[in-house]
Design a protein around this motif. Structure first.
Motif, PDB file in Angstrom:
ATOM      1  N   SER A   1       0.805  -1.218   0.000  1.00 52.39           N
ATOM      2  CA  SER A   1       0.000   0.000   0.000  1.00 52.39           C
ATOM      3  C   SER A   1       0.841   1.272   0.000  1.00 52.39           C
ATOM      4  O   SER A   1       0.611   2.182  -0.802  1.00 52.39           O
ATOM      5  CB  SER A   1      -0.958  -0.002   1.198  1.00 52.39           C
ATOM      6  N   PHE A   2       1.846   1.355   0.865  1.00 54.67           N
ATOM      7  CA  PHE A   2       2.594   2.608   0.981  1.00 54.67           C
ATOM      8  C   PHE A   2       3.666   2.758  -0.101  1.00 54.67           C
ATOM      9  O   PHE A   2       4.247   3.837  -0.258  1.00 54.67           O
ATOM     10  CB  PHE A   2       3.225   2.751   2.383  1.00 54.67           C
ATOM     11  N   MET A   3       3.924   1.697  -0.855  1.00 57.52           N
ATOM     12  CA  MET A   3       4.879   1.780  -1.960  1.00 57.52           C
ATOM     13  C   MET A   3       4.195   2.031  -3.298  1.00 57.52           C
ATOM     14  O   MET A   3       4.797   2.610  -4.207  1.00 57.52           O
ATOM     15  CB  MET A   3       5.689   0.478  -2.071  1.00 57.52           C
ATOM     16  N   SER A   4       2.952   1.609  -3.432  1.00 60.75           N
ATOM     17  CA  SER A   4       2.278   1.629  -4.724  1.00 60.75           C
ATOM     18  C   SER A   4       2.150   3.043  -5.283  1.00 60.75           C
ATOM     19  O   SER A   4       1.676   3.959  -4.607  1.00 60.75           O
ATOM     20  CB  SER A   4       0.894   0.989  -4.589  1.00 60.75           C
TER      21      SER A   4
ATOM     22  N   ASN B   1       4.315   5.268  -5.802  1.00 62.13           N
ATOM     23  CA  ASN B   1       5.115   6.257  -5.081  1.00 62.13           C
ATOM     24  C   ASN B   1       6.529   6.239  -5.641  1.00 62.13           C
ATOM     25  O   ASN B   1       7.255   5.253  -5.502  1.00 62.13           O
ATOM     26  CB  ASN B   1       5.116   5.927  -3.586  1.00 62.13           C
TER      27      ASN B   1
ATOM     28  N   TRP C   1       9.993   4.955  -4.150  1.00 61.99           N
ATOM     29  CA  TRP C   1      10.363   3.553  -4.060  1.00 61.99           C
ATOM     30  C   TRP C   1      10.991   3.024  -5.351  1.00 61.99           C
ATOM     31  O   TRP C   1      11.118   1.818  -5.520  1.00 61.99           O
ATOM     32  CB  TRP C   1       9.154   2.712  -3.646  1.00 61.99           C
TER      33      TRP C   1
ATOM     34  N   PRO D   1      13.358  -0.230   2.404  1.00 60.89           N
ATOM     35  CA  PRO D   1      12.529  -0.093   3.610  1.00 60.89           C
ATOM     36  C   PRO D   1      13.359  -0.200   4.881  1.00 60.89           C
ATOM     37  O   PRO D   1      14.327  -0.970   4.943  1.00 60.89           O
ATOM     38  CB  PRO D   1      11.538  -1.246   3.487  1.00 60.89           C
TER      39      PRO D   1
ATOM     40  N   GLN E   1       9.016  -0.465   8.071  1.00 61.10           N
ATOM     41  CA  GLN E   1       8.401  -0.563   6.744  1.00 61.10           C
ATOM     42  C   GLN E   1       8.503  -1.982   6.195  1.00 61.10           C
ATOM     43  O   GLN E   1       7.557  -2.488   5.562  1.00 61.10           O
ATOM     44  CB  GLN E   1       9.088   0.418   5.791  1.00 61.10           C
TER      45      GLN E   1
ATOM     46  N   SER F   1       5.864  -4.096   7.902  1.00 63.26           N
ATOM     47  CA  SER F   1       4.541  -3.730   7.415  1.00 63.26           C
ATOM     48  C   SER F   1       4.297  -4.291   6.021  1.00 63.26           C
ATOM     49  O   SER F   1       3.224  -4.850   5.739  1.00 63.26           O
ATOM     50  CB  SER F   1       4.392  -2.207   7.408  1.00 63.26           C
ATOM     51  N   ALA F   2       5.287  -4.153   5.154  1.00 57.41           N
ATOM     52  CA  ALA F   2       5.152  -4.655   3.781  1.00 57.41           C
ATOM     53  C   ALA F   2       5.034  -6.174   3.766  1.00 57.41           C
ATOM     54  O   ALA F   2       4.196  -6.747   3.043  1.00 57.41           O
ATOM     55  CB  ALA F   2       6.344  -4.212   2.942  1.00 57.41           C
TER      56      ALA F   2
ATOM     57  N   GLU G   1       1.602  -7.291   4.774  1.00 59.48           N
ATOM     58  CA  GLU G   1       0.618  -7.133   3.693  1.00 59.48           C
ATOM     59  C   GLU G   1       0.734  -8.295   2.692  1.00 59.48           C
ATOM     60  O   GLU G   1      -0.277  -8.839   2.242  1.00 59.48           O
ATOM     61  CB  GLU G   1       0.829  -5.807   2.970  1.00 59.48           C
TER      62      GLU G   1
END
Length: 273
Positions: A243-246, A248, A251, A256, A260, A263-264, A267
């Protein structure tokens, strides 16, 4: 592989890629995540390859022109059986053959050294022409980034491939709309790509680059147009599906931190359930 098996395999490759980049403290994780579904479909569904005979003259060829995403290729090759899975832990370490860009002399399954952008497609045109000269049935596939399509060498190769009617050549453009430091639109916008490739005499198809069913159909030999090289515009998301890389741009080659990473990985593990 069936669709669910391809999805599960891509998820495993993503998790191992994430771990390898985190452990190495370097990599190009955004573009690796965007291209993994394409690599998985090619290696586990489309291509005629045998890891026990990596240099078989009858093998299909894959050139990863966006060579900075080498880690994704290494993990895919390991999952397929070309190299030991445990070797991935050596990525970017001293004396490792798993460098930041793939090396055909060192790594089984790598067809040509890549890294300088705009080189892979011209080399692939030569491969496809060689197969035609030999009346051979093997196919050549090449993956480029969309930012890479700003290189003039690609358009010379595109003209040549159409002129030579290389219908045994398939170009897959990883169209994630981002490149190093900026969006494609803000750098040198080569989109829309479909009318450009079609104008050069290619058969062109657009797909969701994260949809295994669409990728399988587009890459199938039955989808070849006789007398025309094929280009698949694969619409993808940099960093997908984290989610936080998509989508963006940070990245592109971000690494990370521990929080991070956890978290990744969480997911990806949840997506695997």
């Amino acid at each position: 592989m069936e669709i669910d098996e391809l999805i599960a395999t891509a998820n495993r490759i993503r998790r191992r890629d994430l771990q390898a980049v985190f452990d190495a403290g370097a990599g190009h994780i955004g573009g690796e995540m965007s291209v993994i579904d394409i690599l998985t479909t090619l290696y586990f569904h489309t291509m005629n390859i045998d890891p026990s005979i990596p240099l078989s003259p009858n093998r299909d060829r894959l050139v990863l022109s966006k060579g900075h995403t080498a880690c994704a290729l290494y993990v895919t090759l390991a999952e397929k059986g070309f190299i030991p899975k445990e070797e991935i832990s050596t990525f970017l370490k001293p004396h490792s053959r798993l460098n930041g860009h793939p090396n055909r002399v060192k790594v089984p399954g790598v067809e040509t050294n890549t890294g300088p952008l705009g080189h892979g497609l011209p080399v692939s045109v030569g491969m496809a022409k060689a197969a035609k000269l030999d009346n051979a049935s093997w196919r050549t596939f090449v993956i480029t980034g969309d930012g890479e399509m700003q290189e003039g060498s690609n358009w010379e190769a595109i003209m040549c491939a159409a002129h030579l009617q290389l219908d045994n050549l398939t170009l897959i453009i990883d169209h994630n709309k981002l490149q190093q430091g900026a969006s494609l639109a803000d750098t040198n916008n080569v989109a829309p790509l479909v009318p450009k490739l079609a104008a050069f005499g290619w058969a062109v198809e657009e797909v969701d680059g994260h949809d295994m069913a669409q990728l399988r159909m587009a890459l199938d030999a039955d989808a070849i147009t006789i007398g025309k090289p094929k280009c698949i515009i694969a619409h993808t998301h940099k960093g997908h599906p984290i989610s936080f890389m998509s989508d963006n741009v940070m990245w592109h080659h971000g690494v990370p931190n521990a929080e991070q990473y956890n978290s990744a990985m969480a997911e990806l593990l949840e997506a695997a359930q």
